[in-house]
Design an enzyme around this catalytic site. Structure first.
Site, short mmCIF file in Angstrom:
data_model
loop_
_atom_site.label_atom_id
_atom_site.label_comp_id
_atom_site.label_asym_id
_atom_site.label_seq_id
_atom_site.Cartn_x
_atom_site.Cartn_y
_atom_site.Cartn_z
CB CYS A 75 -1.11 0.19 1.17
SG CYS A 75 -0.54 0.58 2.38
CD GLU A 76 -0.71 5.55 -3.38
OE1 GLU A 76 -1.80 6.81 -3.33
OE2 GLU A 76 -0.53 5.12 -4.34
CG HIS A 77 -2.98 5.29 1.71
ND1 HIS A 77 -3.86 5.10 2.04
CD2 HIS A 77 -2.26 7.03 1.01
CE1 HIS A 77 -3.97 5.36 1.03
NE2 HIS A 77 -3.43 6.56 0.27
CG HIS A 78 0.23 2.58 6.28
ND1 HIS A 78 -1.11 2.40 6.49
CD2 HIS A 78 0.01 3.80 7.17
CE1 HIS A 78 -1.88 3.48 6.47
NE2 HIS A 78 -1.19 4.03 7.39
CD GLN A 116 -8.39 -4.28 -2.90
OE1 GLN A 116 -8.28 -4.09 -1.72
NE2 GLN A 116 -9.69 -4.59 -3.30
CG HIS A 144 -5.93 -3.78 2.69
ND1 HIS A 144 -5.24 -2.77 1.41
CD2 HIS A 144 -6.60 -4.17 1.65
CE1 HIS A 144 -5.32 -2.64 0.01
NE2 HIS A 144 -6.92 -3.74 0.28
CB CYS A 146 -2.01 -0.52 6.17
SG CYS A 146 -3.19 -0.56 4.96
#
Length: 186
Positions: A75-78, A116, A144, A146
């Site tokens: 995931c690009e956030h975490h 996603q 996920h 995260c």
């Protein structure tokens, strides 16, 4: 391998309070850098290379479905993994894509920092671009890390995303057939 990436992992170890000189961690910055480069190798690929001419003429215009394609992404956030499966379907108009190439298209986009919803869209548009299909449907089901390992720590949550193009969007019958074939009854 990028020496600077390993140096950054060294700094991360220090930042979390570890001793990078400890026996078990001495080679971890290099190993972590190598793993991250592998997990993000989709940036070095493009659709033309991945497909590599594996398009075959056909008279078939019936739905083709490739289901349960294993999927591993970050995931690009975490920068934590999300893991699941993709189901890809299309209605051919004169040519079909080699079976393994569908999985390779999924991998190319999954091996980038992602969310996603965007991953689902990228796969659908890539299959459309390559096959000129009358319609494309993509459903991804993923867990996920995260969400499972941090924050709300919900272990059993599953995210489902879908993108329907062409006939899959316009025809409820086509969409229902696809969802039924992958075990997702509308």
């Amino acid at each position: 391998m990028s020496h600077s990436l390993a140096e950054h992992y060294h700094e991360i170890l220090v930042g979390v309070g570890e001793n990078p000189q400890r026996e078990g961690l001495r080679d971890t910055p290099q190993r972590a850098a190598k793993a991250m480069q592998y997990l993000c190798n989709g940036y070095g690929q493009n659709l033309e290379e991945v497909v590599n001419g594996a398009l075959f003429e056909t008279q078939n215009d019936e739905m083709i479905v490739v289901r349960d394609i294993e999927l591993y992404s970050l995931c690009e956030h975490h920068m934590l993994p999300f893991i699941g499966k993709a189901h890809v379907a299309y209605l051919p108009t004169g040519r079909v894509l080699g079976l393994s190439k569908v999985a390779r298209v999924v991998d190319m986009f999954a091996r980038r920092l992602q969310i996603q919803e965007n991953l689902t869209r990228q796969i659908a548009y890539a299959v459309q671009e390559v096959t000129h299909a009358a319609g494309v449907g993509v459903v991804i089901e993923a867990k996920h890390m995260c969400m499972m390992m941090r924050g709300v720590e919900k272990q059993n949550s599953l995210m489902i995303s879908s993108v329907m193009l062409g006939e899959f969007r316009e025809s409820p019958t086509t969409r229902h057939e696809f969802l039924s074939l992958i075990g997702r009854h509308p």
